[in-house]
Design a protein around this motif. Sequence first.
Motif, short mmCIF file in Angstrom:
data_model
loop_
_atom_site.label_atom_id
_atom_site.label_comp_id
_atom_site.label_asym_id
_atom_site.label_seq_id
_atom_site.Cartn_x
_atom_site.Cartn_y
_atom_site.Cartn_z
N ALA A 1 0.80 -1.30 -0.21
CA ALA A 1 -0.04 0.02 -0.09
C ALA A 1 0.87 1.05 -0.03
N ASP A 2 2.21 1.14 -0.34
CA ASP A 2 2.93 2.40 -0.37
C ASP A 2 3.26 2.51 -2.04
N ARG A 3 2.91 3.47 -2.70
CA ARG A 3 2.98 3.68 -3.74
C ARG A 3 4.53 3.91 -4.26
N ARG A 4 5.21 4.38 -3.59
CA ARG A 4 6.77 4.47 -3.83
C ARG A 4 7.35 2.80 -4.22
N VAL A 5 6.91 1.87 -3.45
CA VAL A 5 7.46 0.77 -3.49
C VAL A 5 6.62 -0.24 -4.54
N ALA A 6 5.37 0.04 -4.37
CA ALA A 6 4.60 -0.96 -5.27
C ALA A 6 3.88 -0.34 -6.41
N GLY A 7 3.96 0.97 -6.70
CA GLY A 7 3.47 1.73 -7.91
C GLY A 7 2.24 2.14 -7.71
N GLY A 8 1.31 1.38 -6.85
CA GLY A 8 0.02 1.67 -6.44
C GLY A 8 -0.67 0.95 -5.24
N GLY A 9 -1.85 0.68 -5.39
CA GLY A 9 -2.43 -0.19 -4.42
C GLY A 9 -2.91 -1.47 -5.19
N LEU A 10 -4.08 -1.92 -4.75
CA LEU A 10 -4.61 -3.12 -5.10
C LEU A 10 -4.64 -3.41 -6.65
N PHE A 11 -4.83 -2.35 -7.39
CA PHE A 11 -5.00 -2.50 -8.89
C PHE A 11 -3.50 -3.22 -9.31
N TRP A 12 -2.48 -2.50 -8.73
CA TRP A 12 -0.98 -2.99 -8.95
C TRP A 12 -0.74 -4.41 -8.48
N ASP A 13 -1.29 -4.73 -7.45
CA ASP A 13 -1.19 -5.73 -6.59
C ASP A 13 -1.81 -7.17 -7.38
N MET A 14 -3.17 -6.83 -7.42
CA MET A 14 -3.95 -8.04 -8.38
C MET A 14 -4.61 -7.62 -9.49
N GLY A 15 -4.54 -6.28 -9.72
CA GLY A 15 -5.09 -5.78 -11.17
C GLY A 15 -4.27 -6.35 -12.20
N VAL A 16 -2.84 -6.50 -12.12
CA VAL A 16 -2.02 -7.02 -12.91
C VAL A 16 -2.23 -8.54 -13.43
N HIS A 17 -2.64 -9.45 -12.30
CA HIS A 17 -3.09 -10.70 -12.49
C HIS A 17 -4.20 -10.82 -13.28
N ALA A 18 -5.26 -9.98 -12.94
CA ALA A 18 -6.57 -9.75 -13.62
C ALA A 18 -6.47 -9.33 -15.06
N THR A 19 -5.78 -8.49 -15.36
CA THR A 19 -5.39 -8.07 -16.59
C THR A 19 -4.77 -9.28 -17.44
N ASP A 20 -3.62 -9.70 -16.68
CA ASP A 20 -2.88 -10.85 -17.61
C ASP A 20 -3.49 -12.14 -17.79
N LEU A 21 -4.80 -12.43 -16.78
CA LEU A 21 -5.59 -13.53 -17.10
C LEU A 21 -6.43 -13.35 -18.43
N VAL B 1 -8.82 3.94 6.90
CA VAL B 1 -7.66 4.42 7.21
C VAL B 1 -6.87 5.01 5.86
N LEU B 2 -7.16 4.27 4.77
CA LEU B 2 -6.46 4.71 3.63
C LEU B 2 -7.05 6.04 3.04
N LYS B 3 -8.17 6.50 3.22
CA LYS B 3 -8.84 7.93 2.89
C LYS B 3 -8.19 9.06 3.69
N ASP B 4 -7.45 8.63 4.93
CA ASP B 4 -6.94 9.41 5.73
C ASP B 4 -5.65 9.99 5.41
N ARG B 5 -5.05 9.07 4.37
CA ARG B 5 -3.63 9.49 3.97
C ARG B 5 -3.67 10.66 2.85
N GLY B 6 -4.56 11.18 2.68
CA GLY B 6 -4.59 12.31 1.68
C GLY B 6 -4.10 11.85 0.43
N ASP B 7 -3.10 12.81 -0.32
CA ASP B 7 -2.55 12.62 -1.63
C ASP B 7 -1.39 11.36 -1.64
N LYS B 8 -1.42 10.72 -0.47
CA LYS B 8 -0.35 9.29 -0.47
C LYS B 8 -1.28 8.15 -0.55
N ALA B 9 -2.56 8.30 -0.57
CA ALA B 9 -3.66 7.23 -0.55
C ALA B 9 -3.54 6.39 -1.81
#
Length: 331
Positions: free
Chosen positions: A166-186, A207-215
Amino acid sequence: MSKLFRIGIVGCGEIGVRHARTYAQMEGAKVAAVTDVNPAAAQVVAAETGAQVFASAGELLARAGIDFLDVCTPPSFHREAEVPALAKGLPVICEKPLASSSADARAMVEAASKAGVPFMTAFGFRFHPGVRRVKTMVQEGALGRPLMYRNRFAWRKSGWEQTWRADRRVAGGGLFWDMGVHATDLFRFFWGDIRAIRGRLGIQAPVLKDRGDKAVEDAYVCAVESEGGILGTLEGSFFLPVEESLLTVYGEEGTLTLGFFADEHLELRRPGAKEAEILSVRGPSMFKTELGHWLAVLRGEEKLSVTGEDGLRAVEIVERIWKEWEAETRR
């Protein structure tokens, strides 16, 4: 006797441990070297496999004498481990997503092409026994003409928002980067290249909404169309109270549904039938089939079925949808 491959693993978290334990069950595979930013994690894998621990990926590449590299770190660290390995002529298998940006993913694909060595994106769901059974049945005409497709990954993933995923600097984004790549590839695995895709991402956990522009997002819905005209929906959430992870193919002569995690069976529904036909899909774990395929490729027994280019295509799609969402939310 088959060649013994000496393996270097970079990243000894959950997936790195799974890969190491899977190799331990396979003939011709020896985890010889490991490294992780957390030395204790590397020591755990070393204790199980007898591997030597190195302080960094660079040191591992310089001194370990391995036959290929298996990269299981968070995506923002993939490029720094893989480009030097590819430049040395080492084959590389890399966990998804291929990178935290399309630029990094493209650099790795180009490095592999220049070196002329195998480079595999570890899209494990392509090797899920149920997914393979569904694809075979569709190809054999079990549903008649395919009409539509649905892929849903959804469950409550407690504590996810506190991890690197859930850290965009490390993962690129959130759930869509984590599992969306699987869904897109399938979707591409079943129907080929994507002609059009439109997506909406969302934030459901307070808790994610509270992170502002880092969400980052923890939900997504995408409408997608293949070059051949198959329409589909890709859906995901990490905030639903009950797990519901399904793949469904709709055809003129029936509907086939796979439960990814909860059940080891398919449901085949025919028009007019009162009950679904239950089909077993028990088989080796997708990790064992996936890594077995990789070793077979390196032995020259099989052609690589999921490439670095496949990983790049998924990252490009996810990145575009994510940037559109980010631009809209920051207006």
